[in-house]
Enzyme design. Structure first.
Site, PDB file in Angstrom:
ATOM      1  N   LYS A 137      83.138 115.565 -17.434  1.00  0.00           N
ATOM      2  CA  LYS A 137      84.181 114.514 -17.252  1.00  0.00           C
ATOM      3  C   LYS A 137      84.389 113.773 -18.552  1.00  0.00           C
ATOM      4  CE  LYS A 137      80.869 111.782 -14.694  1.00  0.00           C
ATOM      5  NZ  LYS A 137      80.519 111.053 -13.486  1.00  0.00           N
ATOM      6  N   ASN A 140      81.320 112.081 -19.970  1.00  0.00           N
ATOM      7  CA  ASN A 140      80.195 112.805 -20.480  1.00  0.00           C
ATOM      8  C   ASN A 140      80.323 113.603 -21.867  1.00  0.00           C
ATOM      9  OD1 ASN A 140      78.542 111.799 -18.463  1.00  0.00           O
ATOM     10  ND2 ASN A 140      79.310 113.748 -17.259  1.00  0.00           N
TER      11      ASN A 140
HETATM   12  O1  LIG Z   1      77.535 105.365 -25.538  1.00  0.00           O
HETATM   13  C1  LIG Z   1      77.351 105.547 -26.804  1.00  0.00           C
HETATM   14  N1  LIG Z   1      76.535 106.599 -27.668  1.00  0.00           N
HETATM   15  C2  LIG Z   1      75.792 107.574 -26.798  1.00  0.00           C
HETATM   16  C3  LIG Z   1      75.520 107.624 -25.500  1.00  0.00           C
HETATM   17  C4  LIG Z   1      74.759 108.789 -24.902  1.00  0.00           C
HETATM   18  C5  LIG Z   1      74.909 109.066 -23.563  1.00  0.00           C
HETATM   19  C6  LIG Z   1      73.919 109.995 -22.930  1.00  0.00           C
HETATM   20  C7  LIG Z   1      74.604 109.886 -21.492  1.00  0.00           C
HETATM   21  C8  LIG Z   1      75.321 108.934 -21.286  1.00  0.00           C
HETATM   22  N2  LIG Z   1      75.578 108.319 -22.640  1.00  0.00           N
HETATM   23  C9  LIG Z   1      76.149 108.851 -20.071  1.00  0.00           C
HETATM   24  C10 LIG Z   1      76.314 106.979 -20.198  1.00  0.00           C
HETATM   25  C11 LIG Z   1      77.498 106.794 -18.857  1.00  0.00           C
HETATM   26  C12 LIG Z   1      78.610 107.690 -19.023  1.00  0.00           C
HETATM   27  N3  LIG Z   1      78.236 109.033 -19.111  1.00  0.00           N
HETATM   28  C13 LIG Z   1      77.312 109.437 -20.230  1.00  0.00           C
HETATM   29  C14 LIG Z   1      75.272 108.849 -19.275  1.00  0.00           C
HETATM   30  N4  LIG Z   1      74.632 110.325 -19.247  1.00  0.00           N
HETATM   31  C15 LIG Z   1      74.240 110.496 -20.303  1.00  0.00           C
HETATM   32  O2  LIG Z   1      73.419 111.690 -20.451  1.00  0.00           O
HETATM   33  C16 LIG Z   1      74.007 109.397 -26.009  1.00  0.00           C
HETATM   34  C17 LIG Z   1      74.084 109.219 -27.171  1.00  0.00           C
HETATM   35  N5  LIG Z   1      74.859 108.404 -27.745  1.00  0.00           N
HETATM   36  C18 LIG Z   1      78.133 104.938 -27.863  1.00  0.00           C
HETATM   37  C19 LIG Z   1      77.961 104.642 -29.088  1.00  0.00           C
HETATM   38  C20 LIG Z   1      78.888 103.892 -29.887  1.00  0.00           C
HETATM   39  C21 LIG Z   1      79.685 102.973 -29.447  1.00  0.00           C
HETATM   40  C22 LIG Z   1      79.881 103.204 -28.178  1.00  0.00           C
HETATM   41  C23 LIG Z   1      81.017 102.413 -27.523  1.00  0.00           C
HETATM   42  F1  LIG Z   1      82.285 103.147 -28.033  1.00  0.00           F
HETATM   43  F2  LIG Z   1      81.256 102.305 -26.076  1.00  0.00           F
HETATM   44  F3  LIG Z   1      81.104 101.456 -27.853  1.00  0.00           F
HETATM   45  C24 LIG Z   1      79.170 103.967 -27.155  1.00  0.00           C
END
Ligand SMILES: O=C(Nc1cc(-c2cc3c([nH]2)[C@]2(CCCNC2)CNC3=O)ccn1)c1cccc(C(F)(F)F)c1
Length: 325
Positions: A137, A140
């Protein structure tokens, strides 16, 4: 291997939350030696958590899958936890980027094909390891940076599982072939085909900004799927509304139709998807026509919970189906 010292020895963990996954929250953290920014996912220890960690680690060498740097096993207030240190994906989630591209310029069918191609490469790698992701989705799917050439990678193995093409018993020694029933021999695991369905839903949304299956009235964010939506999915009932789809190429629609085939056994394999006309030569063949996706995503984002719920429900439904079959 898994480190047992306190993660705070090696990383400064920020309370800045990057998002909340199925199995737990994700924070930013910094390597105390190098200052490198990473992402940290904390999950309560359990068999399910160990499976998530093992499968993500196994898949993490793929350039289209978020790299796992290391794993810690720590106790947090008496509760044993697994902590996954991952590469930091500075570009955030897929749809945020599409919205931003739409603001700066136009988002084209060729860019959409490039995005879908990256997701298919991640799925191809997983399926070659007999791993099904089962929760494809947009949330992810993350970009390494905000740059033009940033890479798109898949994360979150909270629903992933190992699946062979044919049932395990086929090769177990206790097995006596005289008595095998035909359905046992031909039984496929449909976990992989559930990823192909998810790819179909994501491809549809990337090309127009809304999902193929959704219930008309507001679906509660985590509520049960409406019977109407369930019926539409089971019947494979969706359309390509002319207003948004008449400028989209026939090859794109043909590929979506193939991926959204109701019978799992009739769905294409990931190899066949990658060999499709739309994906095999997307770089020079897919038209550069601009899409309405960004505008629709922005306008829909308040109802996005609705659509997000729809995707979550569709995936859950497919997992349930793949278990049933
Ligand atoms: O999330 C960000 N960077 C990020 C995020 C992850 C991450 C790993 C996982 C998730 N995020 C989620 C969070 C909830 C939604 N599904 C994905 C749950 N499962 C995971 O395995 C890994 C590495 N870097 C990010 C970085 C910069 C800016 C922004 C944003 F644009 F939102 F400001 C987000």
């Amino acid at each position: 291997q898994t480190k047992r010292n306190a993660i705070t020895d090696d990383y400064e963990v920020r309370t800045e939350k990057l998002g909340a996954g199925i199995n737990g929250p994700v924070y930013a953290c910094f390597d105390r030696q190098t200052g490198q920014k990473c992402a940290l996912k904390i999950i309560k220890d359990s068999a399910k958590a160990r499976r998530e960690v093992n499968l993500h680690k196994k898949a993490s060498e793929c350039p289209y899958i978020v790299h796992v740097i290391e794993i810690y096993e720590n106790k947090h207030s008496k509760q044993r936890c697994l902590l996954i240190v991952m590469e930091y994906m500075a570009g955030g989630e897929l749809f945020n980027r599409i919205k931003r591209i739409g603001v700066e310029g136009s988002f084209t069918e060729r860019q959409a094909a490039s995005i879908v191609h990256s997701i298919c490469k991640a799925v191809q790698y997983l399926h070659s390891l007999n791993i099904a992701h089962r929760d494809l989705k947009p949330e992810n799917l993350l970009f390494t940076s905000n740059d033009e050439g940033a890479a798109l990678k898949l994360t979150d193995f909270g629903f992933a599982k190992e699946c062979s093409d044919s049932v395990k018993t086929l090769h177990s020694p206790c097995y006596t072939s005289y008595y095998v029933a035909p359905e046992v021999l031909s039984k496929q695991s449909y976990d992989k085909s559930c990823d192909i369905w998810g790819l179909g839903v994501i491809t549809y949304i990337v090309l127009c900004g809304y999902p193929p299956f959704y219930s008309l009235h507001n679906a509660p964010i985590n509520g049960p799927m409406s019977p109407e939506m369930k019926r539409k999915i089971r019947a494979g009932e969706y359309r390509f509304p002319d207003s948004d789809w008449n400028t989209v190429s026939r090859e794109a629609k043909d590929l979506i139709r193939a991926m959204l085939t109701v019978e799992p056994e009739s769905r294409p394999t990931i190899e066949e998807v990658l060999q499709s006309t739309w994906l095999s030569k997307f770089a020079e063949k897919v038209p550069n026509t601009s899409l309405n996706t960004p505008a629709v995503l922005v306008e829909q984002s308040e109802q996005w919970t609705d659509v997000g719920a729809a995707i979550r429900e569709t995936n859950a439904y497919n997992r349930m189906l793949s278990v049933e079959s």
